[in-house]
Design a protein around this motif. Sequence first.
Motif, short mmCIF file in Angstrom:
data_model
loop_
_atom_site.label_atom_id
_atom_site.label_comp_id
_atom_site.label_asym_id
_atom_site.label_seq_id
_atom_site.Cartn_x
_atom_site.Cartn_y
_atom_site.Cartn_z
N PHE A 45 45.58 133.08 60.84
CA PHE A 45 46.40 132.06 59.62
C PHE A 45 45.18 131.03 58.87
N SER A 46 45.79 131.00 57.51
CA SER A 46 44.75 130.25 57.05
C SER A 46 46.21 129.32 56.94
N ALA A 47 45.11 127.43 56.66
CA ALA A 47 45.47 126.56 56.52
C ALA A 47 46.98 126.65 55.25
N GLU A 48 46.94 127.22 54.02
CA GLU A 48 48.38 127.43 53.10
C GLU A 48 49.09 127.90 53.47
N ALA A 49 48.26 129.45 54.88
CA ALA A 49 49.52 130.24 55.06
C ALA A 49 50.66 129.04 56.29
N LEU A 50 50.12 128.20 56.63
CA LEU A 50 50.97 127.29 57.93
C LEU A 50 51.25 126.70 56.61
N ALA A 51 51.24 125.82 56.18
CA ALA A 51 52.26 125.02 55.21
C ALA A 51 52.97 125.40 54.75
N LYS A 52 52.82 126.71 53.95
CA LYS A 52 54.21 127.54 53.59
C LYS A 52 55.20 127.76 54.67
N VAL A 53 54.60 127.97 55.54
CA VAL A 53 55.57 128.48 57.61
C VAL A 53 55.80 127.34 57.89
N ALA A 54 55.45 125.91 58.12
CA ALA A 54 56.00 124.69 58.68
C ALA A 54 57.40 124.56 57.15
#
Length: 75
Positions: A45-54
């Motif tokens: 997971f990229s940082a951006e993807a994790l932010a979207k998931v959260a």
Amino acid sequence: MRKVNLRKIKQLRKEAKFSLDEMAQLLGYESPNGYYYLEIGRGKFSAEALAKVADKFGVPIDELFFIQDVTEMAN
């Protein structure tokens, strides 16, 4: 050491009744396989993807991580 908690992400997805396809679309993948590989650990997971998931599941990004004791890894 902080690691992405893949079980937590899967749990959140299932509780929200989101399909792999819906998660793939959220993160910009053309097929559900791209997302599936992230969820099983074949990709990262990229940082951006994790932010979207959260954001999607309304949880602090810190909840998507767990701390792994480095001494445990050495055993």
